[in-house]
Design a protein around this motif. Sequence first.
Motif, PDB file in Angstrom:
ATOM      1  N   HIS A 128       1.823  -8.505   5.081  1.00 14.28           N
ATOM      2  CA  HIS A 128       2.425  -7.401   5.609  1.00 14.28           C
ATOM      3  C   HIS A 128       1.833  -6.071   4.561  1.00 14.28           C
ATOM      4  O   HIS A 128       1.674  -5.275   5.052  1.00 14.28           O
ATOM      5  N   MET A 129       1.694  -6.503   3.225  1.00  6.90           N
ATOM      6  CA  MET A 129       1.168  -5.473   2.305  1.00  6.90           C
ATOM      7  C   MET A 129      -0.199  -4.924   2.713  1.00  6.90           C
ATOM      8  O   MET A 129      -0.525  -3.981   2.873  1.00  6.90           O
ATOM      9  N   VAL A 133      -2.044  -1.476   4.119  1.00  7.25           N
ATOM     10  CA  VAL A 133      -3.207  -0.566   3.533  1.00  7.25           C
ATOM     11  C   VAL A 133      -4.535  -0.824   4.294  1.00  7.25           C
ATOM     12  O   VAL A 133      -5.605  -0.517   4.042  1.00  7.25           O
ATOM     13  N   GLY A 134      -4.092  -1.266   5.567  1.00  6.62           N
ATOM     14  CA  GLY A 134      -5.347  -1.176   6.585  1.00  6.62           C
ATOM     15  C   GLY A 134      -6.287  -2.494   6.445  1.00  6.62           C
ATOM     16  O   GLY A 134      -7.398  -2.294   6.786  1.00  6.62           O
ATOM     17  N   LEU A 135      -5.962  -3.558   5.753  1.00  2.74           N
ATOM     18  CA  LEU A 135      -6.596  -4.720   5.684  1.00  2.74           C
ATOM     19  C   LEU A 135      -6.245  -6.060   6.499  1.00  2.74           C
ATOM     20  O   LEU A 135      -6.493  -7.192   5.947  1.00  2.74           O
ATOM     21  N   ALA A 157      -2.552  -2.944  -2.922  1.00  2.00           N
ATOM     22  CA  ALA A 157      -1.766  -3.801  -2.477  1.00  2.00           C
ATOM     23  C   ALA A 157      -1.096  -5.075  -3.607  1.00  2.00           C
ATOM     24  O   ALA A 157      -0.076  -5.301  -3.496  1.00  2.00           O
ATOM     25  N   ARG A 158      -2.118  -5.455  -4.522  1.00  2.00           N
ATOM     26  CA  ARG A 158      -1.771  -6.120  -5.621  1.00  2.00           C
ATOM     27  C   ARG A 158      -0.611  -5.545  -6.464  1.00  2.00           C
ATOM     28  O   ARG A 158       0.252  -6.250  -7.043  1.00  2.00           O
ATOM     29  N   ALA A 159      -1.034  -4.280  -6.638  1.00  2.00           N
ATOM     30  CA  ALA A 159      -0.086  -3.595  -7.681  1.00  2.00           C
ATOM     31  C   ALA A 159       1.204  -3.279  -7.177  1.00  2.00           C
ATOM     32  O   ALA A 159       2.152  -3.140  -7.723  1.00  2.00           O
ATOM     33  N   GLN A 183      -3.150   8.102   3.060  1.00  2.00           N
ATOM     34  CA  GLN A 183      -2.385   7.093   3.511  1.00  2.00           C
ATOM     35  C   GLN A 183      -1.624   6.381   2.301  1.00  2.00           C
ATOM     36  O   GLN A 183      -0.660   6.139   2.089  1.00  2.00           O
ATOM     37  N   VAL A 184      -2.612   6.038   1.185  1.00  2.00           N
ATOM     38  CA  VAL A 184      -2.154   5.449  -0.061  1.00  2.00           C
ATOM     39  C   VAL A 184      -1.229   6.108  -0.789  1.00  2.00           C
ATOM     40  O   VAL A 184      -0.128   5.695  -1.257  1.00  2.00           O
ATOM     41  N   VAL A 185      -1.230   7.502  -1.011  1.00  2.00           N
ATOM     42  CA  VAL A 185      -0.347   8.534  -1.389  1.00  2.00           C
ATOM     43  C   VAL A 185       0.955   8.436  -0.668  1.00  2.00           C
ATOM     44  O   VAL A 185       2.038   8.394  -1.349  1.00  2.00           O
ATOM     45  N   ALA A 186       0.801   8.650   0.392  1.00  2.00           N
ATOM     46  CA  ALA A 186       1.984   8.615   1.525  1.00  2.00           C
ATOM     47  C   ALA A 186       2.985   7.270   1.105  1.00  2.00           C
ATOM     48  O   ALA A 186       4.146   7.157   1.211  1.00  2.00           O
ATOM     49  N   MET A 187       2.048   6.111   0.977  1.00  2.00           N
ATOM     50  CA  MET A 187       2.764   4.749   0.652  1.00  2.00           C
ATOM     51  C   MET A 187       3.542   5.061  -0.650  1.00  2.00           C
ATOM     52  O   MET A 187       4.745   4.431  -0.655  1.00  2.00           O
TER      53      MET A 187
END
Length: 235
Positions: A128-129, A133-135, A157-159, A183-187
């Motif tokens: 899911h994580m 992050v699109g992977l 995702a690991r963090a 996208q990352v900052v929105a997450m």
Amino acid sequence: MGDHPISVRNLNHWFGRGEARKQAIFDLSLDIAPGSLTVMVGPSGSGKTTVLTLMGCLRQVEDGSVRLLGQELQGADEPMLEALRRQLGFIFQAHNLHESLTARQNVMMGLQVHGRGDERLRNEAIEHMLELVGLGHRLDYLPGNLSGGQKQRVAIARALISGPKIVFADEPTAALDKDSGHQVVAMLKALGRERGTTTVMVTHDSRILDMADRIITLEHGRLVRDEGAVATLTD
């Protein structure tokens, strides 16, 4: 200092010894509000990463006070520091992935310090994580088969996989295009709203500044501007 996850008072820091000793941080005091996204900006060499590593138990606090999740870091012993680090997530510009492990396995490393748990649930959470992050289509790729931006997303995702209380991020969007960076900052902001996760980020990426709750500007080791603190702090 209230219930702030991070409180800094009169922090000073030096590098080097003897005649080569040079002060890097000067009398820094600030509180970081819970669940907020705080961005530190400033020219290279202004002390941003030094402050981040002092807050994150990665560098010893020698002069002044840093309280992290209610614990004083100056004089803290290694067991206490290790216990605190387990409640933190770190994202660095150098993604520090294990080259022999797949994306899925690298993210698994972020869970292993928190105990084993149910393997099926762990795998679902990891998948899911990585999808977030699109992977989702790169679960079993090795880092050597991923682009720089994709590697950084694995590191993010690991963090985040362990549900940290605080995320410290040093240039997390440097290898990402504008949309991926947003996208990352929105997450990270969503984690703040939904889980109360507090994020402190160092960046030169002006494309994401409009998403910050607070922008702190450092120059020559001194805080010279603090925008948004009134909106995010409750003393």
